[in-house]
Enzyme design. Structure first.
Site, short mmCIF file in Angstrom:
data_model
loop_
_atom_site.label_atom_id
_atom_site.label_comp_id
_atom_site.label_asym_id
_atom_site.label_seq_id
_atom_site.Cartn_x
_atom_site.Cartn_y
_atom_site.Cartn_z
N ARG A 250 37.39 24.02 -20.02
CA ARG A 250 37.48 22.74 -20.71
C ARG A 250 36.07 22.22 -20.90
O ARG A 250 35.11 22.80 -20.42
CB ARG A 250 38.42 21.74 -20.01
CG ARG A 250 38.55 21.81 -18.53
CD ARG A 250 37.30 21.52 -17.78
NE ARG A 250 36.71 20.26 -18.20
CZ ARG A 250 35.47 19.92 -18.08
NH1 ARG A 250 34.61 20.77 -17.51
NH2 ARG A 250 35.01 18.76 -18.47
N GLY A 251 35.96 21.09 -21.65
CA GLY A 251 34.63 20.61 -22.02
C GLY A 251 34.34 21.15 -23.41
O GLY A 251 34.48 22.36 -23.67
N ALA A 252 33.93 20.25 -24.31
CA ALA A 252 33.85 20.61 -25.73
C ALA A 252 33.02 21.88 -26.02
O ALA A 252 33.52 22.81 -26.67
CB ALA A 252 33.33 19.40 -26.52
N ARG B 30 43.60 22.89 -28.62
CA ARG B 30 43.40 21.48 -28.24
C ARG B 30 42.87 20.75 -29.48
O ARG B 30 42.04 21.31 -30.21
CB ARG B 30 42.41 21.34 -27.05
CG ARG B 30 43.01 21.87 -25.75
CD ARG B 30 42.14 21.52 -24.55
NE ARG B 30 42.26 20.12 -24.18
CZ ARG B 30 41.47 19.52 -23.29
NH1 ARG B 30 40.50 20.22 -22.70
NH2 ARG B 30 41.63 18.25 -22.98
N GLN C 240 38.27 15.64 -13.34
CA GLN C 240 37.10 16.47 -13.66
C GLN C 240 35.87 15.97 -12.92
O GLN C 240 34.95 16.74 -12.63
CB GLN C 240 36.84 16.47 -15.17
CG GLN C 240 37.86 17.21 -16.00
CD GLN C 240 38.95 16.30 -16.51
OE1 GLN C 240 39.28 15.30 -15.88
NE2 GLN C 240 39.52 16.63 -17.65
N ASP D 294 33.39 14.41 -27.20
CA ASP D 294 34.21 15.51 -27.71
C ASP D 294 34.22 15.58 -29.23
O ASP D 294 34.45 16.63 -29.81
CB ASP D 294 35.64 15.39 -27.19
CG ASP D 294 35.67 15.72 -25.71
OD1 ASP D 294 35.42 14.81 -24.89
OD2 ASP D 294 35.90 16.89 -25.37
N ASN E 298 35.66 10.52 -26.36
CA ASN E 298 35.30 11.21 -25.10
C ASN E 298 36.42 10.96 -24.10
O ASN E 298 37.39 10.24 -24.39
CB ASN E 298 33.94 10.73 -24.58
CG ASN E 298 33.44 11.58 -23.41
OD1 ASN E 298 33.43 12.80 -23.49
ND2 ASN E 298 33.06 10.94 -22.32
N LYS E 299 36.27 11.54 -22.94
CA LYS E 299 37.30 11.45 -21.90
C LYS E 299 37.78 10.02 -21.69
O LYS E 299 37.00 9.07 -21.67
CB LYS E 299 36.74 12.02 -20.59
CG LYS E 299 37.65 12.00 -19.39
CD LYS E 299 38.98 12.65 -19.62
CE LYS E 299 38.85 14.07 -20.07
NZ LYS E 299 40.09 14.58 -20.73
O1 MRU Z 1 39.65 17.24 -21.19
P1 MRU Z 1 38.29 17.83 -20.97
O2 MRU Z 1 37.96 18.08 -19.54
O3 MRU Z 1 38.04 19.02 -21.86
O4 MRU Z 1 37.31 16.69 -21.47
C1 MRU Z 1 35.93 16.88 -21.37
C2 MRU Z 1 35.15 15.71 -21.81
O5 MRU Z 1 35.67 14.72 -22.24
C3 MRU Z 1 33.67 15.87 -21.79
O6 MRU Z 1 33.07 14.64 -21.55
C4 MRU Z 1 33.19 16.38 -23.15
O7 MRU Z 1 33.94 17.51 -23.54
C5 MRU Z 1 31.75 16.73 -23.14
S1 MRU Z 1 31.44 18.16 -22.17
C6 MRU Z 1 29.79 18.55 -22.32
#
Ligand code: MRU
Length: 350
Positions: free
Chosen positions: A48-50, A89, A196, A237, A247-248
């Site tokens: 996970r993470g963009a 996603r 996370q 994201d 973002n999250k």
């Molecule tokens: O749901 P996730 O864990 O994929 O969400 C991740 C985030 O929101 C991060 O802040 C974002 O992807 C940036 S990661 C460098």
């Protein structure tokens, strides 16, 4: 200093991912043998993470090409696989960005023999991965310029090496400042409901030996009001053309509190997270995830049977609440729309 772990790696004809669902208690690798395994790993948040999602999907595209090589309707099946991967996603635009880049490589190569097409796709997937690490190092260098000495920094979710091909975005800025001997201290939000922050960011902070504390998400407001936080850095994201940032979940609330108390608030992203085609955050699709993530975090029941749930995975922070968006091509500051347009036109903001 580099990490001692590798978030994603293609070797022996397989894609190896650190299984982020089970950290920090278990360190194990999840093996993708097919593009369908890659789709599952993104959808189920093994990875996970963009930026990490984008690099993983690039290998998925390559694996799909290998799987269908030699079939007479290769192109149809290959493109269907790409479409399938792109739906894993919805919010992080890096997924679509990476798949579109791989499809561009395919379009340029498609008249070549299939072995050469496949070799070029592998080269491009490897490039997406290695470029992401280099990009993050540059982001760290640029982001470090906004971190004062002795700063106490608040971050949200995980934006480290685990969220990228390596080093990280916002956590990359934090690490760069730490290794620059700025004597920083970090508060990490636990980041409900998937944790996370507590599972992944705390793990990375401890590995790097960065002085830090974990906090329940709702403690951030009090720390900010009490003058305990010098700046907030977190990821993104998808950034819209006007500077709104998805973002999250919880990012928007943090931005409101920072605005109220005059605390600098930075989103840190590679340029590949900017969706130039989207006018504002209102057009960003926000993923909703399962009820069980909220009612049974980590498999433990914390809500009564049958309780209904709203579980949006991300929120949108309006650009008015953002001090700057740190990228590898400079820091985007107001006026956001104009400066994002400059980036789109290939200009540097350095
Ligand atoms: O749901 P996730 O864990 O994929 O969400 C991740 C985030 O929101 C991060 O802040 C974002 O992807 C940036 S990661 C460098």
């Amino acid at each position: 200093m580099d990490e001692t772990f590798i978030t994603l790696e293609y070797r022996e004809e397989k894609l190896f991912l650190i299984d982020q669902r089970v950290l920090p208690t278990t360190f194990t690798l999840f093996v993708c043998n097919t593009y369908k395994d890659v789709e599952f790993s993104i959808r189920d948040m093994v990875v996970r993470g963009a930026p990490a999602i984008g690099a993983t999907a690039a290998y998925g595209v390559y694996m799909a090409a290998k799987e269908f090589a030699g079939e007479k309707d290769f192109e149809t099946k290959f493109k269907q696989a790409c479409a399938f991967l792109s739906l894993a996603r919805p919010t992080a635009v890096n997924l679509k960005w990476a798949i579109d880049r791989m499809l561009g490589t395919y379009e340029k190569a498609k008249k070549l023999p299939i072995e050469q097409i496949i070799a070029l796709l592998k080269t491009d997937a490897d490039a997406i991965r290695s470029e992401d690490i280099a990009t993050n190092k540059e982001i760290g260098r640029i982001g470090n310029t906004v971190v004062p000495a002795n700063a106490t920094i608040l971050t949200h979710c995980n934006t480290g090496a685990l969220a990228t091909a390596g080093w990280g975005t916002a956590l990359g800025v934090i690490k760069t400042a730490f290794y620059d001997d700025k004597n920083i201290f970090v508060y990490a939000d636990e980041t409900r409901p998937r944790f996370q922050g507590s599972r992944l960011t705390a793990w990375e902070l401890m590995q790097a030996k960065i002085p830090s504390k974990l906090i329940p998400d709702s403690a951030a407001a009090t720390l900010i009001r009490d003058g305990k936080i010098d700046l907030v850095v977190l990821g993104g994201d998808r950034v819209a053309a006007n500077g709104d940032v998805a973002n999250k979940l919880g990012t928007f609330a943090l931005s409101v509190i920072c605005k109220e108390y005059g605390i600098p608030f930075y989103s840190v992203v590679p340029v590949s997270t900017i969706d130039f085609s989207i006018a504002s955050g209102a057009d960003i699709p926000i993923e909703e995830r399962s009820k069980e993530e909220v009612t049974h975090p980590g498999g433990v029941q914390v809500a009564p049977d049958g309780m209904d749930v709203y579980n949006p995975c991300f929120d949108v922070t309006p650009h008015q609440n953002i001090t700057g968006i740190i990228t590898e091509r400079g820091i985007i500051r107001p006026p956001f729309r104009e400066n994002i347009e400059r980036l789109r036109n290939g200009e540097s903001l350095l």
